[in-house]
Design an enzyme around this catalytic site. Sequence first.
Site, short mmCIF file in Angstrom:
data_model
loop_
_atom_site.label_atom_id
_atom_site.label_comp_id
_atom_site.label_asym_id
_atom_site.label_seq_id
_atom_site.Cartn_x
_atom_site.Cartn_y
_atom_site.Cartn_z
CG ASP A 268 20.35 21.82 78.19
OD1 ASP A 268 20.27 21.67 79.42
OD2 ASP A 268 19.38 22.06 77.46
CD GLU B 217 22.71 27.05 84.96
OE1 GLU B 217 21.62 26.52 85.24
OE2 GLU B 217 23.81 26.56 85.28
O1 TRH Z 1 18.70 29.21 75.79
P1 TRH Z 1 18.40 29.27 77.22
O2 TRH Z 1 17.02 29.60 77.59
O3 TRH Z 1 18.82 27.93 77.86
C1 TRH Z 1 18.38 27.17 78.92
C2 TRH Z 1 17.57 26.02 78.46
O4 TRH Z 1 16.23 26.38 78.45
C3 TRH Z 1 17.84 24.85 79.33
O5 TRH Z 1 17.03 23.76 79.02
C4 TRH Z 1 17.69 25.26 80.76
O6 TRH Z 1 18.05 24.18 81.50
C5 TRH Z 1 18.61 26.40 81.06
O7 TRH Z 1 18.36 27.49 80.20
C6 TRH Z 1 18.48 26.89 82.47
O8 TRH Z 1 19.36 30.36 77.95
P2 TRH Z 1 20.91 30.35 78.32
O9 TRH Z 1 21.17 29.43 79.45
O10 TRH Z 1 21.31 31.74 78.50
O11 TRH Z 1 21.62 29.77 77.03
C7 TRH Z 1 21.81 30.49 75.85
C8 TRH Z 1 23.21 30.25 75.33
O12 TRH Z 1 23.34 30.78 74.02
C9 TRH Z 1 24.27 30.93 76.17
O13 TRH Z 1 25.40 30.10 76.26
C10 TRH Z 1 24.64 32.17 75.37
C11 TRH Z 1 24.46 31.65 73.98
N1 TRH Z 1 24.22 32.67 72.96
C12 TRH Z 1 25.22 32.90 72.00
O14 TRH Z 1 26.28 32.27 72.05
N2 TRH Z 1 24.96 33.78 71.00
C13 TRH Z 1 23.80 34.50 70.92
O15 TRH Z 1 23.65 35.30 69.99
C14 TRH Z 1 22.82 34.28 71.93
C15 TRH Z 1 21.53 35.05 71.90
C16 TRH Z 1 23.05 33.34 72.93
#
Ligand code: TRH
Length: 365
Positions: free
Chosen positions: A24, A257
Amino acid sequence: MAVPSPQATLQWDLFCRVIDNHGDLGVSLRLGRDLALRGESVRLWCDDLSALAWMQPEPVPGLSCLPWEQSITAAPGDVVIETFGCDLPEPFVRAMGRRQPPPVWINLEYLSAEDYVERSHGLRSPQFSGPGEGLDKWFFYPGFNARTGGLLREPALIDTIQAFDGQAWLQARGWAPTSGERVLSLFAYPQAPWDAFLDALAQHGERWLLLLCPGAAQQAVPPRLRAGQRALALPYLSQSDYDRLLWSCDLNLVRGEDSFVRAQWAGRPMLWQIYFQDDGAHGPKLDAFLKAAWSGAAASVAQEAWALARAWNGLAPWTDAADRALSQLAPATDQARRWRAGLGEQTDLVTALRGFVSRERGVSG
Ligand code: TRH
């Protein structure tokens, strides 16, 4: 450094509620930063900004990240975006109704390749009651083709990736593979089929360095490593460094996402763990993406990729076809490049949003 904008700077208010995990805030931040770097003035109101400390440790000119509650007394800007249908604070919506002209009010929805996205993108939702009575809200759907709002893609992103030296970047951090080793990044939810995956990676004696992102992978993988595999536990990286990690690996396992989109821009083989939904909605959503992303690939290669993706997501048993998909990454690399090139032709989400807002405000974009 802000990219000079041919359009007048607008004030954008982005709202984000953190439901779980990091997507999010991740998507909202990515959007806010892209708008700000193109010269817009952005306020990101969020009910939990704690992850910002690692996602975006440096300030971004033009982007203010602010606690949700403070929006209650703020004067709304030209554009208001609620991400993923988060309900805006009532006093803020009332203030939107008093503003002349009212802000362009957009609900930015979840990303999907399913057909409903094309039907729903750009629909108007007149508010007949409640604090926003008399206002219009617009549905904006990101997506994978020109009939949708597109994907977040900063200017010159693909050129930047193509010019990037991933080996040197990994080396500088002490995360480089040794000679003959391949390297993957692993960001995953706890229910992944770890044993089947590690067995499949080890099947032909290949050696792998697994770069484990914080969370489930760091608990599950180290005790299960097979011969020829070694793992490093990474700290949380900034979003920009997480991107660089994806640009540097032979294979990226991503989820949710935002990391899912970023892995597509990396143009390397990827495996998506979709956000699990109790009602099973994630199954058709995964299939719709696979259908789009593997169209044009040789049938046998596509079938194996589907088998692997469905098995990784617990939607099918792990099969020989899934094993084969992991042991032959060359066709997946070709397909990832083709898919990225096609997506790169599309209007990106920020350009699409700015065009939409200009039209709504009656200003030629
Ligand atoms: O964390 P996610 O699983 O996020 C979500 C949530 O579950 C949410 O509720 C749901 O609606 C959505 O998915 C579809 O996975 P996502 O989307 O990849 O988000 C992770 C974020 O963290 C992404 O912006 C990348 C960031 N990130 C970093 O900046 N540094 C890191 O080291 C890592 C591992 C991730």
